[in-house]
Write a protein that holds these residues in place. Sequence first.
Motif, PDB file in Angstrom:
ATOM      1  N   GLN A 174      71.614  14.629  20.510  1.00 60.09           N
ATOM      2  CA  GLN A 174      71.113  16.002  20.420  1.00 60.09           C
ATOM      3  C   GLN A 174      69.861  15.971  19.551  1.00 60.09           C
ATOM      4  N   LEU A 175      68.749  16.477  20.073  1.00 63.58           N
ATOM      5  CA  LEU A 175      67.483  16.462  19.349  1.00 63.58           C
ATOM      6  C   LEU A 175      67.221  17.807  18.690  1.00 63.58           C
ATOM      7  N   PHE A 176      66.737  17.755  17.463  1.00 59.14           N
ATOM      8  CA  PHE A 176      66.272  18.937  16.742  1.00 59.14           C
ATOM      9  C   PHE A 176      64.833  18.627  16.334  1.00 59.14           C
ATOM     10  N   THR A 177      63.850  19.288  16.963  1.00 58.73           N
ATOM     11  CA  THR A 177      62.466  18.871  16.765  1.00 58.73           C
ATOM     12  C   THR A 177      61.568  19.982  16.248  1.00 58.73           C
ATOM     13  N   GLU A 178      60.546  19.552  15.494  1.00 55.22           N
ATOM     14  CA  GLU A 178      59.369  20.366  15.195  1.00 55.22           C
ATOM     15  C   GLU A 178      58.165  19.506  15.556  1.00 55.22           C
ATOM     16  N   GLU A 179      57.331  20.027  16.470  1.00 50.44           N
ATOM     17  CA  GLU A 179      56.248  19.218  17.017  1.00 50.44           C
ATOM     18  C   GLU A 179      54.912  19.951  16.888  1.00 50.44           C
ATOM     19  N   ALA A 180      53.946  19.548  17.700  1.00 51.66           N
ATOM     20  CA  ALA A 180      52.607  20.117  17.603  1.00 51.66           C
ATOM     21  C   ALA A 180      52.555  21.516  18.202  1.00 51.66           C
ATOM     22  N   GLY A 181      51.594  22.297  17.733  1.00 53.12           N
ATOM     23  CA  GLY A 181      51.361  23.623  18.266  1.00 53.12           C
ATOM     24  C   GLY A 181      49.998  24.125  17.849  1.00 53.12           C
ATOM     25  N   VAL A 182      49.577  25.218  18.443  1.00 54.99           N
ATOM     26  CA  VAL A 182      48.282  25.820  18.127  1.00 54.99           C
ATOM     27  C   VAL A 182      48.535  27.205  17.556  1.00 54.99           C
ATOM     28  N   ASN A 183      48.395  27.338  16.255  1.00 54.48           N
ATOM     29  CA  ASN A 183      48.620  28.619  15.587  1.00 54.48           C
ATOM     30  C   ASN A 183      47.363  29.469  15.663  1.00 54.48           C
ATOM     31  N   THR A 184      47.557  30.763  15.825  1.00 57.84           N
ATOM     32  CA  THR A 184      46.427  31.656  16.096  1.00 57.84           C
ATOM     33  C   THR A 184      46.357  32.829  15.121  1.00 57.84           C
ATOM     34  N   VAL A 185      45.134  33.367  15.018  1.00 50.19           N
ATOM     35  CA  VAL A 185      44.869  34.615  14.304  1.00 50.19           C
ATOM     36  C   VAL A 185      44.063  35.499  15.239  1.00 50.19           C
ATOM     37  N   THR A 186      44.480  36.739  15.398  1.00 50.65           N
ATOM     38  CA  THR A 186      43.716  37.715  16.169  1.00 50.65           C
ATOM     39  C   THR A 186      43.186  38.772  15.216  1.00 50.65           C
ATOM     40  N   ILE A 187      41.866  38.925  15.189  1.00 52.00           N
ATOM     41  CA  ILE A 187      41.240  39.926  14.325  1.00 52.00           C
ATOM     42  C   ILE A 187      40.728  41.052  15.215  1.00 52.00           C
ATOM     43  N   ALA A 188      41.431  42.164  15.220  1.00 52.43           N
ATOM     44  CA  ALA A 188      41.074  43.311  16.052  1.00 52.43           C
ATOM     45  C   ALA A 188      40.366  44.397  15.248  1.00 52.43           C
ATOM     46  N   ALA A 189      40.826  44.621  14.017  1.00 53.35           N
ATOM     47  CA  ALA A 189      40.254  45.629  13.126  1.00 53.35           C
ATOM     48  C   ALA A 189      40.937  45.465  11.773  1.00 53.35           C
ATOM     49  N   THR A 190      40.333  46.054  10.736  1.00 52.66           N
ATOM     50  CA  THR A 190      40.948  45.942   9.417  1.00 52.66           C
ATOM     51  C   THR A 190      40.465  47.056   8.500  1.00 52.66           C
ATOM     52  N   ASP A 191      41.323  47.459   7.581  1.00 55.47           N
ATOM     53  CA  ASP A 191      40.966  48.389   6.519  1.00 55.47           C
ATOM     54  C   ASP A 191      40.609  47.663   5.225  1.00 55.47           C
ATOM     55  N   ASP A 192      40.654  46.323   5.252  1.00 52.11           N
ATOM     56  CA  ASP A 192      40.354  45.534   4.044  1.00 52.11           C
ATOM     57  C   ASP A 192      39.691  44.234   4.483  1.00 52.11           C
ATOM     58  N   PHE A 193      38.417  44.332   4.845  1.00 46.95           N
ATOM     59  CA  PHE A 193      37.721  43.165   5.379  1.00 46.95           C
ATOM     60  C   PHE A 193      37.619  42.044   4.344  1.00 46.95           C
ATOM     61  N   ALA A 194      37.313  42.391   3.107  1.00 52.48           N
ATOM     62  CA  ALA A 194      37.215  41.372   2.067  1.00 52.48           C
ATOM     63  C   ALA A 194      38.564  40.697   1.843  1.00 52.48           C
ATOM     64  N   GLY A 195      39.641  41.509   1.828  1.00 52.12           N
ATOM     65  CA  GLY A 195      40.973  40.939   1.646  1.00 52.12           C
ATOM     66  C   GLY A 195      41.377  40.054   2.801  1.00 52.12           C
ATOM     67  N   LEU A 196      41.016  40.464   4.016  1.00 56.92           N
ATOM     68  CA  LEU A 196      41.279  39.640   5.206  1.00 56.92           C
ATOM     69  C   LEU A 196      40.605  38.285   5.066  1.00 56.92           C
ATOM     70  N   CYS A 197      39.321  38.294   4.742  1.00 60.28           N
ATOM     71  CA  CYS A 197      38.570  37.039   4.648  1.00 60.28           C
ATOM     72  C   CYS A 197      39.112  36.140   3.540  1.00 60.28           C
ATOM     73  N   ALA A 198      39.433  36.726   2.400  1.00 57.37           N
ATOM     74  CA  ALA A 198      39.958  35.924   1.294  1.00 57.37           C
ATOM     75  C   ALA A 198      41.310  35.326   1.651  1.00 57.37           C
ATOM     76  N   ASN A 199      42.141  36.126   2.328  1.00 57.62           N
ATOM     77  CA  ASN A 199      43.472  35.644   2.690  1.00 57.62           C
ATOM     78  C   ASN A 199      43.380  34.497   3.686  1.00 57.62           C
ATOM     79  N   LEU A 200      42.555  34.646   4.720  1.00 53.84           N
ATOM     80  CA  LEU A 200      42.422  33.590   5.710  1.00 53.84           C
ATOM     81  C   LEU A 200      41.737  32.359   5.127  1.00 53.84           C
TER      82      LEU A 200
END
Length: 549
Positions: free
Chosen positions: A303-329
């Motif tokens: 029985q296999l239990f795996t964690e493998e490769a993937g492509v994690n994403t961020v979608t930026i549609a709009a924000t009320d805190d642009f500076a906070g968004l940029c600093a966080n990312l």
Amino acid sequence: MTEFFDRHRPMLDAALDAVRQRTFWSPFPEIPSGKIYGETAREDGETGFEALRHAAFDLPGHPNQRLLGGEVSPFGGALGITYPAADAATLIAAAQAAQPALASASPEARVGVCLEALVRLNRMSFLIGQATMHTTGQAFAMAFQAGGPHAQDRGLEAVAMAWDEMTRFAPQARWEKPQGKAAPILLEKHWSIVPAGLSLAIGCNTFPTWNSYSGIFASLATGNPVIVKPHPAAILPLALTVRVLREVLAEAGLPADSVLLAVDERGAEITQELATHPAVRLIDYTGSGAFGDWLRSHARQAQLFTEEAGVNTVTIAATDDFAGLCANLAFSLALYSGQMCTAPQNIYVPEGGIDTDQGRKSFDEVGLALAGAVDALLADQARAAGICGAIANPATLERVQQARGLGRVLRDSAPLGQGRTATPLLLAMRDGDPACEQECFGPIAFVIAVKDADAAIARAADLARRKGAITAALYDRDEARIARAAQAFAAAGVNLSVNLTGNIYVNQSAAFSDFHVTGTNPAGNACLTDTAFVASRFRRAMWRRPVAA
């Protein structure tokens, strides 16, 4: 044999309550403070690490046919530690010899061993932090947390889940079936926990304890001897773990060989031989999809239990805190130089720009603001070194070099501090570029122009379904679109974070609350830690007989 269990029962009960309520809880403090761990803890950890270097690692009673070890710190310098090593057949035989006694021990005895070992490992967190730092390249603060308390949390979470499953049903019952006017049928019934078999834990280079503890402790708690196979570049953190577990097992009157260390070297790996042995019935694996595919094709008995490769994403549609968004990312991109399975890679931005609290921002303005935020975060050399750490594998530096030509450079990568280092590379890309369809592990991120926010969400969710993803992030003001995104990412089997700013990041996954990986897309088939992760590590067998009325 239940002394350890009795001692730690309050901690186990609290862990069970936490996994059911999904609230914040941890018995293992994450702050590397002398006020918590002892005034000399930091110095003791450093001294203990130096004492291990350039010497043979002591693992009493462990199979030992030769000494192997070639770890080199990403910060510079060989560790010079050698470990007792044995061939696959010897390790399998030792584990099989330990199997009957471990299987026949009560759940209380096995769980007690696991709890005591976790408490002892926690006391060693400064030493484990040093070991993690100098095998993975994590800066010390992160190495302490991820290699120590956070990994211990994951181990405890798995033990609590295993205990809950093993005790879900009554171990015995008096069964009475009425027979009308005749005497009822009376049976006494007894159920035993039957472990699956030998367990193999295949460790990774970047998070040797965090990614391995769940499987190791879940298997051991449910009665399966564990062969721990570290990555050749990151042996020490798991060797320390194995030593503690063997000590506690012996003190509990159980075979120390219930936990074994499988050390090999590059070019002479024994992983495949171990993984395909008929006695190995459980395999926990973190690593590339290529070797994951090999395991699926060849280790069919397990029985296999795996964690493998993937492509994690961020979608930026709009924000009320642009500076906070940029600093966080910026922090998410820079942390451990992007060498996390949860780190973002593809950042989708509408080609027409986004609305923010600072007014309309064009695609280029968003990309350059992210680059500027990374620059600001890493402006101080000491702070930058503490965030980025070092690069674990030289191949990652080669990947960064090759990636420069894939798109328009918004921010170039550069060396940083001591050792093998690289800061984040940010590239502007066009939607549909094949380079964005694959995981580019390390400090590489793509800022991708898409038609609009809805197209970005659809693209990110579709990519997760096809290629795998562990995390997704969304920045938006539109509640209806946020709801649609939550549904789309749930269908793709991705955990979604919305509008993160401040001191919480998409990279982070909290034991007892967050389910790490969903097991429903190609990034992994297992979840840390849900019922399925522990339930298939054992079965139940019954014996019954008639009894007098």
